[in-house]
Motif scaffolding. Structure first.
Motif, PDB file in Angstrom:
ATOM      1  N   PRO A  57     128.477  34.784 -54.580  1.00 31.94           N
ATOM      2  CA  PRO A  57     129.039  33.629 -55.293  1.00 31.94           C
ATOM      3  C   PRO A  57     128.754  33.661 -56.789  1.00 31.94           C
ATOM      4  CG  PRO A  57     127.861  32.938 -53.307  1.00 31.94           C
ATOM      5  CD  PRO A  57     127.528  34.374 -53.534  1.00 31.94           C
ATOM      6  N   GLU A  58     127.642  34.294 -57.197  1.00 28.57           N
ATOM      7  CA  GLU A  58     127.288  34.315 -58.624  1.00 28.57           C
ATOM      8  C   GLU A  58     128.330  35.068 -59.436  1.00 28.57           C
ATOM      9  OE1 GLU A  58     123.662  35.920 -61.491  1.00 28.57           O
ATOM     10  OE2 GLU A  58     123.224  35.252 -59.460  1.00 28.57           O
ATOM     11  N   THR A  59     128.793  36.200 -58.906  1.00 35.60           N
ATOM     12  CA  THR A  59     129.803  36.986 -59.613  1.00 35.60           C
ATOM     13  C   THR A  59     131.205  36.738 -59.073  1.00 35.60           C
ATOM     14  OG1 THR A  59     129.460  38.856 -58.106  1.00 35.60           O
ATOM     15  CG2 THR A  59     128.138  38.806 -60.119  1.00 35.60           C
ATOM     16  N   ARG A  60     131.298  35.926 -58.002  1.00 35.43           N
ATOM     17  CA  ARG A  60     132.575  35.617 -57.353  1.00 35.43           C
ATOM     18  C   ARG A  60     133.302  36.896 -56.931  1.00 35.43           C
ATOM     19  NH1 ARG A  60     134.977  30.570 -61.019  1.00 35.43           N
ATOM     20  NH2 ARG A  60     133.194  29.171 -60.691  1.00 35.43           N
ATOM     21  N   THR A  61     132.535  37.799 -56.345  1.00 34.28           N
ATOM     22  CA  THR A  61     133.101  39.071 -55.911  1.00 34.28           C
ATOM     23  C   THR A  61     132.763  39.321 -54.445  1.00 34.28           C
ATOM     24  OG1 THR A  61     131.110  40.266 -56.624  1.00 34.28           O
ATOM     25  CG2 THR A  61     132.919  40.104 -58.205  1.00 34.28           C
ATOM     26  N   ALA A  62     133.571  40.159 -53.823  1.00 34.83           N
ATOM     27  CA  ALA A  62     133.305  40.625 -52.460  1.00 34.83           C
ATOM     28  C   ALA A  62     133.263  42.144 -52.505  1.00 34.83           C
ATOM     29  CB  ALA A  62     134.395  40.148 -51.501  1.00 34.83           C
ATOM     30  N   PRO A 135     121.056  43.643 -63.130  1.00 33.77           N
ATOM     31  CA  PRO A 135     122.306  42.967 -62.740  1.00 33.77           C
ATOM     32  C   PRO A 135     122.088  42.071 -61.533  1.00 33.77           C
ATOM     33  CG  PRO A 135     122.330  45.241 -62.011  1.00 33.77           C
ATOM     34  CD  PRO A 135     121.098  45.090 -62.851  1.00 33.77           C
ATOM     35  N   SER A 136     123.104  41.269 -61.202  1.00 33.28           N
ATOM     36  CA  SER A 136     122.970  40.327 -60.089  1.00 33.28           C
ATOM     37  C   SER A 136     122.832  41.035 -58.756  1.00 33.28           C
ATOM     38  CB  SER A 136     124.161  39.363 -60.047  1.00 33.28           C
ATOM     39  OG  SER A 136     125.368  40.087 -59.859  1.00 33.28           O
ATOM     40  N   ASN A 137     123.434  42.219 -58.619  1.00 37.44           N
ATOM     41  CA  ASN A 137     123.202  43.020 -57.414  1.00 37.44           C
ATOM     42  C   ASN A 137     123.229  44.505 -57.760  1.00 37.44           C
ATOM     43  OD1 ASN A 137     126.016  44.116 -56.796  1.00 37.44           O
ATOM     44  ND2 ASN A 137     126.440  41.911 -56.751  1.00 37.44           N
TER      45      ASN A 137
END
Length: 318
Positions: A57-62, A135-137
Motif C-alpha cells: 500500500p505504501e507504493t501502491r504497487t503489486a 527502499p520500502s521493499n
C-alpha cells in the motif's frame, strides 16, 4: 574498496537480529495480511516454493514473487500476500512448534505455496538509519547454482541459506530456534549484498553501493565516518568533479553525502553514549566534532532528543 566493506562497517554500527515466526503451507486460494510493524522491526518473507502476489500500500504497487524470492520491507509498511486468484481464501489452521515458530496450513487443492515469514529487529536509534536510506521493499533472488552467476554469487549463497532454514523449520530438533534465528540474521546481510550487486539495484543506499563510480566514496565514509571528509575529497575518490559527484549522489540517495555522513556519526555517537564512563565532550570528539555544542545541536536534530536524554533512556532500558 569493495561493496562488502561498506556492509560490514554498517553492521558494526547497528545490531540486527532475526526471528522466524511462521511457516505457511497453503494451497490456493489463500491470503495473508500484516499491519504496520513496530519502528525497530523489518518483516521478511521467503518464497520457498510456489508464487505469491505482494500488495504494497505504501507504493501502491503489486509484485509477483516466485520460488526463491526473498522480500524485506525496511519501512515496516502494512502489506498483503495472496495467490492472485481473487477468490475467498480457505480457512487456515495453526499449531505452535516447540522451536517457537508457528506452522500455518490450509486444505487448499490449488497451486501450492511454501512460505517462511519472520522479522528482523534493529536496536534503536539505528532503525532510523535503515528506514531513511533503504527502499520500502527489497527483493532478492535465491538462485539454484546452475546459472551464469557462479557458485560464489550472493544469490547462490542465499539459496544455500534458504535450504538450511527450510530443513530446520521442517522439524523440532534440539537447538532449532537458535539456529533459525541465527540464520535469519545472516539472511538480512545476504539480501542486502545480493540487492546491491544486482544490475537493477533498488534506490537508496543499495543503489549507491552498487554504482561502480560512487562505491569508493561509500566505502570510504563507512570505513572512517569520523574523518573530516570534504566533498572534493569524496569526489576525487570517484574520479568526478565536485558538482558531478554531488549531482549523482543526490539523484540516487535523495540527500547529500554530508547528510549521510552526519547520520553515520550520530549512530556511532549513540553507541558511545551508552558507555557511562565516557563524557559527552569525549563522544563529540570521538565522532569528529571539535565543538560539543555543535554536536549536541546536530544530535538533537537527527535523533529527536539530546545526548543526555538518549544516554538516560539507553541506561534505563538495560
Amino acid at each position: 574498496m569493495s561493496q562488502v566493506d561498506w556492509l560490514s562497517h554498517l553492521l558494526q554500527i547497528i545490531t540486527v537480529t532475526g526471528q522466524l515466526e511462521v511457516r505457511c503451507a497453503y494451497g490456493a486460494p489463500w491470503r495473508l495480511a500484516w499491519g504496520p510493524a513496530a519502528a525497530n522491526e523489518i518483516p521478511y518473507h521467503v518464497i520457498v516454493k510456489g508464487r505469491a502476489i505482494l500488495d504494497d500500500p505504501e507504493t501502491r504497487t503489486a509484485r509477483e514473487l516466485v520460488s526463491g524470492d526473498i522480500v524485506l520491507l525496511p519501512h515496516g509498511a502494512a502489506h498483503v500476500l495472496h495467490d492472485g486468484s481473487g477468490q475467498t481464501p480457505i480457512r487456515t489452521q495453526e499449531r505452535q512448534g516447540s522451536a517457537g515458530w508457528m506452522l500455518s496450513e490450509n486444505d487448499g487443492q490449488g497451486e501450492q505455496l511454501d512460505l517462511l515469514c519472520g522479522r528482523f529487529f534493529i536496536a534503536p536509534p539505528h532503525d532510523r538509519l535503515i528506514r531513511n536510506y533503504m527502499p520500502s521493499n527489497i527483493v532478492a533472488r535465491a538462485a539454484d547454482g546452475h546459472g551464469d552467476e557462479g557458485i560464489g554469487s550472493a544469490s547462490n549463497q542465499l539459496a544455500s541459506l534458504v535450504g538450511l532454514m527450510r530443513m530446520e523449520s521442517a522439524g523440532d530438533r534440539a537447538g532449532g530456534r537458535a539456529i533459525l534465528n541465527a540464520l535469519s540474521s545472516v539472511l538480512f546481510t545476504l539480501v542486502l549484498r545480493a540487492a546491491s550487486e544486482s544490475e537493477k539495484a533498488p534506490e537508496g543506499l543499495l543503489a549507491l553501493a552498487g554504482h561502480p563510480r560512487l562505491a569508493p566514496a561509500i566505502g570510504a565514509m563507512f570505513a572512517d565516518p569520523t574523518r573530516s571528509w570534504k566533498l572534493p575529497d569524496l569526489a576525487d575518490l570517484c574520479g568526478m568533479s565536485r558538482a558531478t559527484f554531488m549531482r549523482h549522489f543526490q539523484d540516487r540517495l535523495g540527500c547529500s553525502a554530508l547528510d549521510l555522513l552526519t547520520d553515520l556519526r550520530m549512530s556511532l555517537a549513540a553507541n558511545e553514549l551508552k558507555k557511562q564512563a565516557i563524557s559527552t565532550e569525549a563522544v563529540a570528539e570521538t565522532v569528529g566534532y571539535q565543538s560539543v555544542s555543535a554536536f549536541r545541536r546536530v544530535f538533537a536534530e537527527r535523533m529527536g532528543m539530546t545526548p543526555g536524554e538518549w544516554r538516560r533512556l539507553a541506561h534505563k532500558g538495560e
